[in-house]
Each structure stands twice: as structure tokens, then as C-alpha cells.
Design a protein around this motif. Structure first.
Motif, PDB file in Angstrom:
ATOM      1  N   GLY A 157       0.822  -1.218   0.000  1.00 38.38           N
ATOM      2  CA  GLY A 157       0.000   0.000   0.000  1.00 38.38           C
ATOM      3  C   GLY A 157       0.850   1.259   0.000  1.00 38.38           C
ATOM      4  O   GLY A 157       2.069   1.199  -0.139  1.00 38.38           O
ATOM      5  N   LYS A 158       0.188   2.413   0.141  1.00 35.37           N
ATOM      6  CA  LYS A 158       0.887   3.710   0.165  1.00 35.37           C
ATOM      7  C   LYS A 158       1.802   3.812   1.373  1.00 35.37           C
ATOM      8  O   LYS A 158       2.939   4.273   1.274  1.00 35.37           O
ATOM      9  CB  LYS A 158      -0.151   4.854   0.234  1.00 35.37           C
ATOM     10  N   THR A 159       1.274   3.382   2.530  1.00 31.38           N
ATOM     11  CA  THR A 159       2.040   3.462   3.768  1.00 31.38           C
ATOM     12  C   THR A 159       2.626   2.095   4.087  1.00 31.38           C
ATOM     13  O   THR A 159       1.884   1.130   4.256  1.00 31.38           O
ATOM     14  CB  THR A 159       1.105   3.870   4.935  1.00 31.38           C
ATOM     15  N   PRO A 160       3.955   1.980   4.159  1.00 33.63           N
ATOM     16  CA  PRO A 160       4.524   0.677   4.542  1.00 33.63           C
ATOM     17  C   PRO A 160       4.139   0.326   5.978  1.00 33.63           C
ATOM     18  O   PRO A 160       4.080   1.201   6.848  1.00 33.63           O
ATOM     19  CB  PRO A 160       6.041   0.897   4.423  1.00 33.63           C
ATOM     20  N   LEU A 161       3.871  -0.951   6.203  1.00 29.12           N
ATOM     21  CA  LEU A 161       3.423  -1.393   7.525  1.00 29.12           C
ATOM     22  C   LEU A 161       4.388  -2.431   8.090  1.00 29.12           C
ATOM     23  O   LEU A 161       4.736  -3.402   7.401  1.00 29.12           O
ATOM     24  CB  LEU A 161       2.044  -2.057   7.408  1.00 29.12           C
ATOM     25  N   LEU A 162       4.804  -2.228   9.324  1.00 26.01           N
ATOM     26  CA  LEU A 162       5.622  -3.232  10.004  1.00 26.01           C
ATOM     27  C   LEU A 162       4.693  -4.331  10.508  1.00 26.01           C
ATOM     28  O   LEU A 162       3.875  -4.104  11.402  1.00 26.01           O
ATOM     29  CB  LEU A 162       6.382  -2.596  11.178  1.00 26.01           C
ATOM     30  N   LEU A 163       4.815  -5.542   9.930  1.00 27.13           N
ATOM     31  CA  LEU A 163       3.932  -6.653  10.327  1.00 27.13           C
ATOM     32  C   LEU A 163       4.558  -7.497  11.430  1.00 27.13           C
ATOM     33  O   LEU A 163       3.864  -8.089  12.242  1.00 27.13           O
ATOM     34  CB  LEU A 163       3.623  -7.557   9.129  1.00 27.13           C
ATOM     35  N   ARG A 164       5.899  -7.611  11.399  1.00 23.21           N
ATOM     36  CA  ARG A 164       6.583  -8.404  12.427  1.00 23.21           C
ATOM     37  C   ARG A 164       7.913  -7.729  12.720  1.00 23.21           C
ATOM     38  O   ARG A 164       8.671  -7.444  11.803  1.00 23.21           O
ATOM     39  CB  ARG A 164       6.792  -9.840  11.931  1.00 23.21           C
ATOM     40  N   ALA A 165       8.189  -7.486  13.994  1.00 21.30           N
ATOM     41  CA  ALA A 165       9.462  -6.852  14.380  1.00 21.30           C
ATOM     42  C   ALA A 165      10.589  -7.870  14.284  1.00 21.30           C
ATOM     43  O   ALA A 165      10.371  -9.073  14.443  1.00 21.30           O
ATOM     44  CB  ALA A 165       9.353  -6.309  15.798  1.00 21.30           C
ATOM     45  N   GLY A 166      11.793  -7.396  14.005  1.00 23.88           N
ATOM     46  CA  GLY A 166      12.945  -8.299  13.888  1.00 23.88           C
ATOM     47  C   GLY A 166      14.238  -7.517  14.019  1.00 23.88           C
ATOM     48  O   GLY A 166      14.243  -6.395  14.547  1.00 23.88           O
TER      49      GLY A 166
END
Ligand code: TXA
Ligand code: MG
Length: 315
Positions: free
Chosen positions: A181-190
Motif C-alpha cells: 500500500g501507500k504506507t509501509p506497515l511493520l507486520l513483524r518486528a525483527g
């Protein structure tokens, strides 16, 4: 089935190219790989792990040219993140191309792609010559394996080959960023931290699904990373209650840490993250019933560490 243990990336690749499964080392955790273009081989991953079929797999690559086959397009934030962090412990989610079988993506229109930096993983992927679909090489619900011995513990007799390497340096699974999408999303921290990502794509947001929504990262809804023992989070080892069936892992040492059967004092958050899953498995092998884990600040690698510990505690 006899499981071949080998240190040869080329030998392991020959198994993979015969539609067999191969466990292999990466810098995050060990992966369980199959030829991404073989539905038959990918199907075996779900069978062997006991993995729900709605949980998609990550594509592992050794060369940027592979991206062209896997994804429909590369969005602007994805390009920046790939330029900065590939190869390394980062997975980027992009629109999936039609060439990737839908079983890999568990029916989603997207695909997660990662280029490991581990030299043995790199040699293995190069020798395969195809992209490799791989989840972590544990049975579903168990802590991810960070050593070949841990992969063997879960998968011996169930897969054709384990490619031996050293202990995984990071010890926690890759950071996942959805760039569709337009805004990147952090789905899982690492290990690629939120702070590092923000420097490259300032608009990135931490994804948190509404309580009853279907999560974007289906794996996040399942119980994860869990040892058999119960996890208790503590701010300080003084909260530990004395027991022969308890263990402690954390940064801080104190006399209280001696009240348990096994304690693992880690000099740094990095060391804590590296040894966490291995410690969980060690505790299970030693009949531990309670594991006290010390909280750390949720910044840097601490965000990923606290995420995994909190999930393990949720049962
Ligand atoms: O470090 C890692 O990522 C390791 C090594 C082997 O590379 N792999 C790994 O895979 O942790 P796995 O399958 O255990 O975890 C992958 C996670 C799951 O939570 C899954 O739901 C999510 O990534 N995922 C995979 N493809 C996705 C997609 N297209 N969109 C959103 N989430 C996705
Ligand atoms: Mg996993």
C-alpha cells in the motif's frame, strides 16, 4: 524416511531440486525449504510442519533478478528498503506474480520476499538456482530452530535433508514490512529495527489489526514460539519464586537468579535474542515448568524480543 545430514550446500540443493524438503541455516533462524515453483514440494511443507494452509510462506532469493519472477511490481518504499537492507534479516511483502503457485501465498495476492545474508544460505540458494519457499524449520507452534540440532529434533525422519551450519546469529525471525500500500506497515518486528526502517521510509506504521479483523500476516494469529513451560514476565529477577522446576533468562543477574534450576544471564539484548529460542528448547528438555523472562525496553531489537516473549506467554 532417512534424513541426510550434510555440510554441502550443493548436495542439499540436489535434494531440493528433486522436490524434497531441506532444512537450511539462515542468519535469523533455520528455514524449511522447497522449490517455490513446485506445488507438490510446497505442499509437503504444510504437511510436515502441521502448518495451517492459510499461513503463507516467504520466498528466499540469492539474486535480485529472481524478484522479477516473484512479484508483479516493486513499489517505491520497497525499492528503498531493498536497496538498504538486502541481503539481511528483512522480508518485504509485495503484490505476487502469477508465476508463484497460490499454495505458497496461502491464497493471498501478495508474497513476502527475503534475501538471507548468511553465507551458507546464500551458497545453498545459488546452487538451487530457483527461489525457495521456506517457513521456519520447526513443527508448528514450537519455537523456531536456531541450530541444526533443533531442526533435527523436530524434523528427523520427516524430511530428506538438513544442511548443517552454525547457530543462527540473530535468533529471531526476520522483520516483515508490507509494502503493497501507500504506507509501509511493520507486520513483524525483527533484527532490522523500527528505528532503522524509519530512517529509510519515515512514514512506516506499526500494523495492529482490529481485535476481530483478519490479520494481514496470518501467522500472527497462531500461538507461536512457545515452549511447553509457562512463561512469566518479570521486571527484575527478585520477583522469581524459588523452584526446582523453574528457569530464568534475562540481562540482570542477582542472587534470586540462583533460586531456579537453570539460569541464563545474557550480557546484551542481542545475546538475549540469540539464545531465547534455544533456551526454551533446553528448558523443555529439562522438564522445566516455568520460565521467568526479564522484560527489556521495547526499542531496537528489544521490540522483536518482547514481541516473541509476549506471544510465548499467551497461553
Ligand atoms: O527469518 C525468517 O523470516 C524465517 C527464515 C527461515 O527466513 N522464516 C520464517 O517463516 O520465519 P515463517 O513461515 O515461520 O514466518 C513467516 C511469517 C508468518 O507469520 C506469515 O503469516 C507471514 O510471515 N507472511 C508470509 N507471507 C506473507 C504475506 N504475503 N503477507 C503477510 N504476511 C506474510
Ligand atoms: Mg515460523
Amino acid at each position: 524416511m532417512k534424513t541426510k545430514l550434510t555440510a554441502s550446500p550443493e548436495e542439499a540443493a540436489r535434494f531440493l531440486l528433486r522436490d524434497e524438503l531441506v532444512a537450511f541455516p539462515t542468519e535469523t533462524v533455520y528455514g524449511l525449504g522447497a522449490n517455490i515453483f513446485s506445488e507438490k514440494a510446497v505442499g509437503k511443507i504444510f504437511e510436515v510442519k502441521g502448518r495451517p494452509s492459510d499461513n503463507p510462506l516467504i520466498a528466499h532469493i540469492s539474486d535480485f533478478s529472481e524478484l522479477l519472477l516473484l512479484v508483479k511490481r516493486i513499489t517505491a518504499p520497497a525499492e528503498k528498503l531493498i536497496d538498504t537492507f538486502f541481503p539481511g534479516p528483512l522480508t518485504i511483502v509485495l503484490p505476487k506474480s502469477k508465476y508463484v503457485p497460490s499454495v505458497v501465498a496461502a491464497g493471498l495476492e501478495t508474497i513476502g520476499v527475503r534475501m538471507p545474508s548468511h553465507p551458507v544460505a546464500h551458497k545453498f540458494l545459488k546452487a538451487c538456482g530457483v527461489s525457495v519457499a521456506a517457513p521456519s524449520a520447526n513443527l508448528s507452534g514450537k519455537p523456531s530452530p536456531t541450530t541444526w540440532q533443533a531442526a533435527k529434533e523436530d524434523l528427523d525422519g520427516k524430511i530428506s535433508c538438513i544442511l548443517k551450519g552454525d547457530q543462527s546469529d540473530v535468533g529471531l525471525e526476520s522483520t516483515i514490512v508490507d509494502c503493497t500500500g501507500k504506507t509501509p506497515l511493520l507486520l513483524r518486528a525483527g533484527a532490522i529495527t523500527l528505528e532503522q526502517l524509519q530512517e529509510v521510509v519515515p512514514g512506516i506504521e506499526v500494523y495492529s489489526p482490529a481485535p476481530d479483523a483478519r490479520p494481514k500476516s496470518p501467522g500472527q494469529k497462531y500461538r507461536h514460539y512457545a515452549p511447553n513451560a509457562s512463561i512469566i514476565l518479570v521486571d527484575h529477577p527478585s520477583e522469581i519464586e524459588s523452584s526446582q522446576f523453574a528457569a530464568y533468562i534475562g540481562i540482570e543477574n542477582s542472587v534470586s537468579a540462583n533460586k531456579v534450576k537453570i539460569s541464563n544471564i545474557c550480557p546484551t539484548v542481542t545475546e538475549y535474542a540469540r539464545s531465547l529460542f534455544d533456551f526454551f528448547r533446553y528448558c523443555d528438555a529439562h522438564q522445566i515448568k516455568i520460565i521467568y523472562c526479564q522484560r527489556v525496553a521495547s526499542t531496537g531489537l528489544g521490540l522483536a524480543l518482547m514481541d516473541r516473549i509476549s506471544r510465548a506467554a499467551q497461553h
